[in-house]
Motif scaffolding. Structure first.
Motif, PDB file in Angstrom:
ATOM      1  N   PRO A 123       0.813  -1.216   0.000  1.00 43.66           N
ATOM      2  CA  PRO A 123       0.000   0.000   0.000  1.00 43.66           C
ATOM      3  C   PRO A 123       0.850   1.272   0.000  1.00 43.66           C
ATOM      4  CG  PRO A 123      -0.074  -1.062   2.154  1.00 43.66           C
ATOM      5  CD  PRO A 123       0.691  -1.952   1.256  1.00 43.66           C
ATOM      6  N   THR A 140      -7.758  -0.036  -1.157  1.00 43.96           N
ATOM      7  CA  THR A 140      -8.605   1.112  -0.834  1.00 43.96           C
ATOM      8  C   THR A 140      -7.836   2.428  -0.649  1.00 43.96           C
ATOM      9  OG1 THR A 140     -10.317  -0.280   0.087  1.00 43.96           O
ATOM     10  CG2 THR A 140     -10.256   1.992   0.847  1.00 43.96           C
ATOM     11  N   PRO A 141      -6.781   2.460   0.185  1.00 49.17           N
ATOM     12  CA  PRO A 141      -6.130   3.761   0.382  1.00 49.17           C
ATOM     13  C   PRO A 141      -5.584   4.351  -0.911  1.00 49.17           C
ATOM     14  CG  PRO A 141      -4.945   2.030   1.580  1.00 49.17           C
ATOM     15  CD  PRO A 141      -6.203   1.436   1.066  1.00 49.17           C
ATOM     16  N   LEU A 149      -8.491   5.873  -2.720  1.00 43.41           N
ATOM     17  CA  LEU A 149      -8.932   7.101  -2.044  1.00 43.41           C
ATOM     18  C   LEU A 149      -7.984   8.260  -2.343  1.00 43.41           C
ATOM     19  CD1 LEU A 149     -10.043   5.676   1.423  1.00 43.41           C
ATOM     20  CD2 LEU A 149     -11.488   6.456  -0.461  1.00 43.41           C
ATOM     21  N   ALA A 150      -6.694   7.978  -2.406  1.00 46.17           N
ATOM     22  CA  ALA A 150      -5.740   9.048  -2.667  1.00 46.17           C
ATOM     23  C   ALA A 150      -5.888   9.592  -4.081  1.00 46.17           C
ATOM     24  CB  ALA A 150      -4.308   8.552  -2.436  1.00 46.17           C
ATOM     25  N   THR A 203     -13.735  -1.320  -0.002  1.00 42.45           N
ATOM     26  CA  THR A 203     -14.335  -0.637   1.134  1.00 42.45           C
ATOM     27  C   THR A 203     -15.495   0.235   0.649  1.00 42.45           C
ATOM     28  OG1 THR A 203     -12.140  -0.575   2.099  1.00 42.45           O
ATOM     29  CG2 THR A 203     -13.806   0.747   3.172  1.00 42.45           C
ATOM     30  N   PRO A 260     -11.001  -2.816   5.999  1.00 39.13           N
ATOM     31  CA  PRO A 260     -11.951  -3.802   5.460  1.00 39.13           C
ATOM     32  C   PRO A 260     -12.494  -4.743   6.531  1.00 39.13           C
ATOM     33  CG  PRO A 260     -10.043  -3.600   4.031  1.00 39.13           C
ATOM     34  CD  PRO A 260      -9.743  -2.781   5.252  1.00 39.13           C
TER      35      PRO A 260
END
Lengths: 253, 333, 393, 289
Positions: free
Chosen positions: C78, C105-106, C109-110, C129, C174
């Motif tokens: 990640p 997910t991160p 999102l970024a 997520t 998650p």
């Protein structure tokens, strides 16, 4: 008239590691301007005694005073500020520094400017000049800009003393200053020791009896953490107990 | 017999060199020759700043830290959380990031100055991991492993918005990094810096020359933490996102690798290391995404084999060889 | 070895097909993929990318004379800041028309704000997520959400005589997501939660948790851990702690019995009940063809799993949109088509909810069985048209 | 209550023994040569993959595969020591870090190339699956196996180092390399052999770990286990076999106890214990310096 305050004195100084007593109630006084040798067989506690004096070891009992000031509880660096400075038997220098840097750093400490962070050395050039003068004084001027670890061993031993001198000691403790120096390199070192200023009280540990009798004006013999006897070189040379200890020590190997 | 003037070493060392000016000019000109890679350029600057903060501690002070991301991440979360809660002005946010990280560094320094060697390595590692787990546990505040979202940063000085090309971000990161390098340059060339290097060279001897090192080590740990926080804050503001990885062990380990790769205790080691490592990773992972680790590893191995003092150290040694032995004392510095 | 050779063949094939269709003067359509191809999650990204490339190879790789190019970037994550930088470079330098991939997910999102700013459709092929799609109006998800899966499993459990459940999830986003959804919908359906634990993400040792579960004497243990070694470890710990003997069933999201790892579970997994949206033995023609093509391209030992189907369907959506726009990749028009996608996927019927831009799946309850020397997820109950129940926008 | 506690103890010890096997080589090499070998996890990974290849592809029985893995990885370790590591013993430790991390990166990529990026798990014999009765306790069969094999190896190591001639040479070298050299010990050879032994054990530990951890994948040597190895080594005290054993068991037990009694702090527990122990004894619980 009372007797003059000794430069360095201990009373009842004791330290043991478990059953092993490395210092047993040592009473000791080093007069101002002394040239004093501390001798004794291996394991007598000479280096431990120096470690107690400088604060590297904390005593179990007893007091230490420097020119009348009690320094028993004082951290090492403050003792140095008061003028109690030592050298090391095993060379303990700053391998990647030049001698000039090592000495300037020490002088900065002494002058209380070593914590300065945002100003460079521009306004402190007089300190570097002093370092250089000191190096010249002990014959290291031509090595001032060399990297310490590249210096010959004899020069490193000289620098060891130079660093101590830069702290401007009142009491200087030399732990086997000439240990391991080959003969052809030892001349400058002995000269430097001989030329130590008279106002510094010097105590040195030494095994080489020629050196002891050449430089010491008084001698303490330490055996098993205790003072066996004290006296002038002549007195010590005559002392039967000392002969016995040394002979015995030799036989014990 | 003596050609160099007494005391000359010090002033000369701290004098600004042409190479340094050129280096910073070259970086400033990045928008001219890599206009499409300004985000990478600013991330390199940020990493260089992070490595610089470690250099102060490790390269100059000889104190290892395997948990330096704790400060980086603290700075990142400080800046990120401020922005998330409506404080979007970047400069004050960045200052806050630095101060909070410095405060953490000050608190940790009481533990750290008591240790050295492997114990220091592992305790810093442990503290870093603890903080990481804490941030994961406080997911309500930090966003946990999903990361902190909604980090919106107002235009710099109210004028320059953070654009997609990364121009503002680059200039911002450049100026902050330049300022930080100037500050650290000052510090390492000061009497304080000299005593810090003395500690690196011989910790035991420092007390015997009268140096109260514990207080200074606390101070330098605090400054180092503050600079790491500055780097973290910059990353949070320019990326407008903070992930848990900002606090991660991988980041701590990576910055150590970058610094050693470039060469510690030489001021620019972190910058050179960040340039080589990050550009190398970018190029290699583009060329060979599955196996780029191999090539990066090979680079590290080769550097160790042929330039054991890091790239800058290797460069300096090469210079010495080219100039001949006369310059040995100077160039090896 | 086989895999690499096959991959090379497929790539050459894709290239050849695309060259046939492409006219020299028309610029290609570029799709920027942001996935994990190295590091801990390398396997996820590789599956996604492989499947997406497979789709292109199958469908010709060019539309209206414009070649479709995949520009894949590895985050080694990640690593959100790298993901964001890569997205920025893909948009600014490589002038991609769409962004796709997104394993974690991160990272999604970024990148989300960039998609909004640059007006680039962003096709999520995994990142599961719930909140992801809310972060940009340009995001469309072709995978699934954990809430979707866990809520169905909760419903099924309550309907099938399970009254008391203990939950054990990995302690990260998650996991928390899955735990929350399961607890909520299991309690709503009248069940009780005997206890809930979260296991550290970095620690393979599940035995002490199993001991706690045993002491709480629930009817079942609900588990979510990320697909991979943790899934195998938790299954083995379940078996070695004698929970089955104590009458405690294990139910889980399908991550654990992911086809890429299921054979590593051994017989410990037989009988395990999971809920998920894809099984490589899903009984449909579309799936049979998919599995066949996948294994022809990447080797018969490799089984396509939910990661791959996310990549395949995502590419399906993109390709469909581009075809309908006749090779014109206008972002807003493409987005409008993407958010209304509806097709028969290898996983079964699949569509995108136009309001939430999120995947709508048929969620299946499956049981692990041994079938011809390998383990498979056999679907035995379907919950069609399942949306993430907590998603409103 | 007693059953509960004993089960917990059993599980914690089994985990601890596994950590010990994988970490002990690192402890001895760091203690002896001050060499920081961050590639140690790569040897464990190699052992894991070799074990899998031997059992699943070559059809070697599990029990026969274990000694083969030990020998093979030990040989690889010796080869790397002689050709690469040897020249760095005099270098600063940070150089070791850079070099061995570089090697680890290469190993990760190499494993991806040979074995793929997917996780690989090991098929163990049926008698190691499920539960077994042991001293009146229902325990996991594989864990019991782990505890017995690992425990036997650990005891053999601890006593071997105390009682055998080679052990005496190893201890002398750890204590004082120069002194050992002057006593006529061929320090280079002792170190090569020790390194081979340590790598072999890491490989064996890796092979045994696969079934415990669930599986193995190429990123393994860069993962959290490397941190655990370092914890075992430093908390135990560099170069102390008994210390490493104590630290590993402590780690296993602390992990199990935290997860069982206070799962909320489970993710913190190990690090907290480590920091406290190292603050208390910076040279490790059984460290000599």
């Amino acid at each position: 008239m009372t007797a003059p305050t000794p430069a360095l004195a201990t009373s009842g100084l004791s330290k043991s590691f478990g059953a092993l007593g490395v210092a047993r109630s040592i009473d000791f006084a080093l007069p101002a301007g002394a040239r004093h040798a501390l001798i004794g067989p291996n394991g007598a506690g000479k280096t431990s005694f120096i470690n107690l004096l400088t604060g590297a070891l904390a005593p179990d009992a007893g007091r230490i005073s420097l020119s009348g000031t009690d320094i028993t509880e004082m951290p090492t660096h403050r003792r140095v500020k008061l003028g109690l400075v030592r050298t090391f038997q095993i060379t303990s220098l700053f391998p990647d520094f030049t001698p000039l840097e090592s000495l300037t750093m020490t002088i900065c400490e002494r002058e209380g400017v070593a914590g300065r962070m945002l100003r460079g050395f521009r306004r402190l050039s007089h300190l570097a000049d002093e370092a250089h003068a000191l190096l010249a004084g002990i014959g290291l001027a031509d090595s001032a800009h060399a990297i310490t670890r590249t210096l010959p061993y004899g020069r490193q031993r000289l620098l060891e003393i130079g660093v101590a001198l830069a702290a401007r000691p009142r009491v200087l403790l030399l732990d086997e200053p000439a240990a391991g120096v080959p003969e052809k390199e030892s001349g400058a070192l002995l000269e430097a020791i001989a030329a130590l200023p008279d106002d510094i009280a010097v105590m040195f540990i030494e095994h080489d009896m020629d050196l002891v009798f050449r430089f010491a004006r008084s001698i303490t013999v330490l055996v098993a953490g205790q003072v066996l006897c004290e006296g002038t070189p002549a007195q010590i040379a005559e002392d039967a107990r000392v002969r016995e200890v040394y002979l015995g020590a030799h036989f014990d190997g | 017999m003596e050609s160099i003037a007494p005391g000359a070493g010090f002033e000369r060392r701290s004098r600004l060199r042409a190479g340094e000016v050129l280096l910073w000019l070259a970086i400033a000109a990045a928008p001219l020759y890599v206009p499409g890679h300004l985000v990478l350029a600013s991330q390199i600057l940020i990493t260089a700043l992070f490595a610089l903060s470690l250099d102060l501690l490790l390269g100059y002070g000889g104190m290892i830290s395997l948990g330096h991301a704790a400060y980086f991440g603290t700075g990142a979360y400080t800046a990120g959380l401020l922005a998330q809660h409506g404080w979007s002005e970047p400069i004050s946010g960045l200052v806050a990031a630095m101060l909070v990280a410095a405060a953490l560094g000050f608190a940790a320094s009481f533990v750290i100055v008591r240790l050295s060697g492997v114990a220091l390595l592992m305790v810093t590692l442990g503290l870093g991991l603890l903080l990481f787990e804490l941030a994961n546990a406080l997911a309500d505040i930090t966003g946990g492993s999903d990361g902190l979202q909604g980090v919106e940063i107002a235009p710099l000085l109210g004028l320059f918005g953070f654009d997609m090309v990364g121009r503002t971000g680059f200039v911002y990161a450049y100026l902050v990094a330049l300022g930080a390098f100037a500050l650290v340059r000052r510090i390492v060339h000061s009497p304080f810096g000299l005593s810090l290097q003395g500690y690196r060279e011989n910790p035991a001897r420092m007390a015997q020359i009268g140096a109260p090192m514990a207080a200074r080590l606390r101070l330098v740990n605090t400054i180092s933490a503050g600079l790491a926080g500055l780097a973290g804050g910059l990353l949070a503001q320019t990326t407008q996102f903070v992930g848990l990885d900002a606090l991660g062990f991988e980041r701590s380990a990576e910055v150590v690798i970058i610094l050693i790769l470039g060469g510690g205790g030489r001021l620019y080691g972190g910058l050179v290391g960040a340039l080589v490592f990050m550009i190398g990773r970018d190029v290699l992972s583009e060329a060979n995404p599955e196996y780029w680790y191999f090539w990066l590893g090979l680079i590290l191995v080769l550097v160790v084999l042929f330039m054991p003092q890091g790239i800058l150290g290797g460069g300096a040694a090469l210079l010495v060889r080219l100039r001949g032995r006369a310059a040995l004392g100077e160039a090896a510095r | 070895m086989i895999r690499r050779a096959a991959f090379a063949t497929a790539s050459v094939l894709a290239l050849g097909l695309s060259l046939v269709g492409a006219r020299a003067d028309s610029p290609p359509i570029r799709i920027g993929f942001i996935v994990d191809l190295s590091g801990e999650f390398a396997d996820y990204g590789t599956e996604i990318l492989n499947a997406a490339k497979l789709y292109l190879a199958q469908h010709g790789g060019a539309i209206a004379g414009r070649k479709i190019e995949i520009d894949a970037k590895d985050t080694g994550g990640p690593n959100p800041e790298v993901a964001k930088r890569l997205a920025q470079e893909l948009i600014v330098n490589d002038k991609v028309d769409l962004l796709a991939g997104f394993t974690l997910t991160p990272e999604a999102l970024a990148v989300a704000p960039l998609a909004t700013e640059a007006k680039k459709p962003m096709v999520i092929m995994n990142a599961a997520t719930s909140i992801v799609t809310e972060k940009s109006p340009y995001i469309v998800r072709f995978s699934f959400t954990l809430g979707e899966i866990a809520s169905v499993l909760a419903k099924w459990a309550a309907e099938n005589g399970i009254k008391k459940v203990y939950t054990l999830v990995s302690d990260y986003g998650p996991g928390v997501n899955a735990e929350g959804a399961f607890k909520k919908y299991f309690t709503l359906a009248g069940g009780t939660i005997a206890g809930s634990d979260r296991s550290p993400l970095k620690g393979p040792e599940f035995a002490p948790f199993m001991q706690r579960v045993k002491d709480a004497k629930p009817d079942a243990l609900f588990v979510f851990v990320p697909s991979g070694d943790q899934g195998v470890a938790v299954t083995k710990a379940y078996q070695d702690s004698g929970l089955a003997g104590a009458g405690i069933k294990m139910i889980a999201t399908g991550d654990i019995t992911d086809e890429a790892v299921i054979d590593q579970l051994g017989d410990a997994a037989v009988g395990l009940v999971t809920a998920f949206h894809y099984s490589d033995t899903h009984p449909s023609e579309a799936n049979k063809e998919y599995v066949k093509a996948f294994q022809a391209a990447y080797g018969s030992k490799l089984r396509p799993d939910f990661m791959s189907v996310g990549g395949y369907d995502g590419m399906h959506g993109i390709y469909d949109a581009l075809v309908r726009l006749n090779g014109n990749a206008d972002p807003d028009q493409a987005l409008e088509i993407l958010r209304r996608e509806k097709f028969e996927s290898p996983r079964g019927p699949f569509w995108v909810d136009p309001d939430t831009r999120d995947a709508v799946n048929t969620v299946y309850i499956r049981k692990v069985e041994r079938q011809g020397g390998r383990l498979v997820n056999t679907e035995f109950k379907a919950y069609p048209d399942t949306k993430d129940p907590d998603k409103t926008k | 209550m007693a059953v509960e506690l004993l089960t917990l103890l059993f599980n914690g010890l089994a985990y601890g023994v596994l950590l010990f096997l994988m970490a002990i080589g690192l402890s001895v090499t760091m203690g002896m040569m001050n060499f920081v070998n961050l590639a140690h996890g790569a040897f464990a990974m190699l052992g894991g993959y070799l074990g899998i290849s031997l059992t699943t592809r070559a059809g070697v029985p599990f029990l026969a595969a274990l000694p083969l893995v030990f020998v093979a990885v030990g040989a690889v370790g010796a080869g790397i020591e002689v050709t690469l590591y040897r020249r760095f013993y005099r270098s600063p430790q940070l150089t070791h870090v850079l070099f061995t991390i570089g090697l680890t990166f290469m190993a990760v990529a190499g494993a991806t190339y040979v074995w793929g990026s997917q996780i690989a798990a090991m098929r163990v014999p049926d008698w190691l699956i499920g539960q077994t009765m042991f001293l009146g306790l229902q325990v996991g069969s594989y864990r019991l196996f782990l505890l017995l094999v690992g425990g036997a190896i650990a005891l053999a190591l601890v006593f071997g180092l105390e009682r055998t001639r080679f052990g005496a040479m190893v201890r002398a070298t750890v204590d004082n390399r120069r002194m050992a050299q002057s006593l006529g010990i061929d320090v280079g050879r002792v170190f090569s052999l020790t390194f081979a032994l340590g790598s072999g054990l890491a490989g064996l530990g890796g092979a045994l770990a696969v079934n415990f951890l669930g599986g193995i994948q190429p990123a393994f040597p860069l993962g959290y286990l490397l941190v655990y190895f370092l914890i075992v080594v430093t908390v135990g005290g560099l170069g102390s076999t008994l210390g490493a054993l104590a630290a590993a068991l402590l780690l296993g037990l602390a992990d199990a106890a935290a997860k069982f009694y206070a799962p909320v702090i489970a993710s913190f527990a190990i690090y907290l214990v480590m920091v406290v122990l190292l603050m208390w004894r910076p040279h490790g619980i059984l460290g000599r310096r």
